[in-house]
Write an enzyme that holds these catalytic residues in place. Structure first.
Site, mmCIF file in Angstrom:
data_model
loop_
_atom_site.group_PDB
_atom_site.id
_atom_site.type_symbol
_atom_site.label_atom_id
_atom_site.label_comp_id
_atom_site.label_asym_id
_atom_site.label_seq_id
_atom_site.Cartn_x
_atom_site.Cartn_y
_atom_site.Cartn_z
ATOM 1 C CB VAL A 1 -1.000 0.038 1.182
ATOM 2 C CG1 VAL A 1 -2.050 -1.058 1.064
ATOM 3 C CG2 VAL A 1 -0.283 0.002 2.530
ATOM 4 C CG ASN B 1 -6.724 -4.015 8.551
ATOM 5 O OD1 ASN B 1 -6.979 -3.894 9.749
ATOM 6 N ND2 ASN B 1 -5.963 -5.004 8.087
ATOM 7 C CB SER C 1 -4.260 2.985 16.868
ATOM 8 O OG SER C 1 -3.740 2.589 18.103
ATOM 9 C CE1 TYR D 1 0.234 1.076 14.482
ATOM 10 C CE2 TYR D 1 -0.525 2.045 16.534
ATOM 11 C CZ TYR D 1 -0.705 1.169 15.491
ATOM 12 O OH TYR D 1 -1.832 0.375 15.459
ATOM 13 C CB ALA D 2 1.456 8.138 18.153
ATOM 14 C CB ALA D 3 3.197 10.665 13.757
ATOM 15 C CE LYS E 1 -3.008 2.389 12.882
ATOM 16 N NZ LYS E 1 -3.624 1.856 11.642
#
Ligand SMILES: NC(=O)c1ccc[n+]([C@@H]2O[C@H](COP(=O)([O-])OP(=O)(O)OC[C@H]3O[C@@H](n4cnc5c(N)ncnc54)[C@H](O)[C@@H]3O)[C@@H](O)[C@H]2O)c1
Length: 246
Positions: free
Chosen positions: A64, A90, A142, A155-157, A159
């Site tokens: 992706v 996803n 998330s 990952y936080a940035a 999501k």
């Protein structure tokens, strides 16, 4: 009015459908009669889980994060099934490190897969949805995207970015009969199994339901957001997380 879980007139693309939450979501749509395109960058996992193409199931091996591969993948789905009505963004990875030890590759790969991938698939699908006057985009964010987590600034940035992206797409496409929403899941998958035992026990203790869900427990929320009946819901972030975000 009768609520329906009948997706027999719909084509659904799920990314990261080789295992975990994506597999469960794709299986739900397939059982509900949809034509399902199952996309994953891991062809072996995809083949093990889904086998050979069938009348209502098309495996699509793509990364992706690669915009050209995504465009080719979406085109192949439309060629095969004639439409693309629902996309579920996803696919995801984790490359954890505290921010002062995070490499450029850890940062970029997570942003490219989650945020870039969600953008690439959404951009490629919308023209087909606009032409049909119907579309459902369901993104996967998330808890970490809203609250942060140690070792997961990348990952936080990504999501958190998906939430802003979802709301912008929702505003841009509402007039075309397209909705864009997100779920915030919490399910026992390979991604969760990779969390060190002690940390996982501490995380589980914060879940009011006292457990991580089965991946299949994520699917009904996605199917609802993808249904005809949910046509007035857009720009929402639906927690499917056992109450952890309360
Ligand atoms: N499991 C949880 O509790 C939880 C919580 C919050 C968010 N999420 C999110 O849910 C989604 C699914 O997570 P999961 O737990 O099922 O993970 P998983 O690791 O079990 O499955 C992820 C799937 O995505 C595929 N994938 C990864 N990168 C890809 C790429 N670039 N292109 C195509 N496919 C790719 C993998 O091959 C794999 O099949 C992810 O976006 C994850 O961040 C999960």
């Amino acid at each position: 009015m009768t609520l329906t879980c009948d997706f027999s007139s719909r084509t659904v693309l799920v990314t990261g459908a080789g295992q975990g939450i994506g597999e469960a979501i794709a299986a739900y749509f397939h059982a509900a009669g949809a034509r399902v395109a199952v996309a994953d960058w891991d062809g072996d996992v995809l083949a093990r889980t889904w086998g050979a193409p069938s009348e209502r199931m098309l495996p699509v091996v793509l990364d992706v994060a690669d915009p050209d591969a995504v465009t080719r993948g979406i085109d192949s789905v439309v060629d095969r099934f004639g439409s693309i009505d629902v996309v579920v963004n996803n696919a995801g990875i984790a490359r954890d490190a505290v921010v002062w030890k995070m490499t450029d590759d850890q940062w970029r790969s997570v942003l490219d897969v989650h945020l870039g991938g969600t953008f690439h698939v959404t951009r490629a699908a919308i023209p087909h949805m606009r032409a049909a006057g119907f579309g459902r985009i369901v993104n996967v964010t998330s808890f970490t995207g809203m609250h942060g987590n140690v070792g997961q600034s990348n990952y936080a940035a990504a999501k958190g970015g998906i939430i802003g992206f979802t709301k912008s797409v929702a505003k841009e496409t509402a007039r075309f009969g397209i909705t864009a929403n997100a779920i915030s899941p919490n399910a026992a998958t390979a991604m969760v199994a990779a969390i060190p035992e002690e940390q996982l026990a501490a995380m589980t203790a914060t879940v009011p339901m006292g457990r991580f869900a089965e991946p299949s427990e994520m699917a009904a929320a996605v199917a609802f957001l993808a249904s005809d009946e949910a046509g007035y819901i857009t720009g929402a972030v639906v927690p499917v997380d056992g109450g952890v975000s309360m």
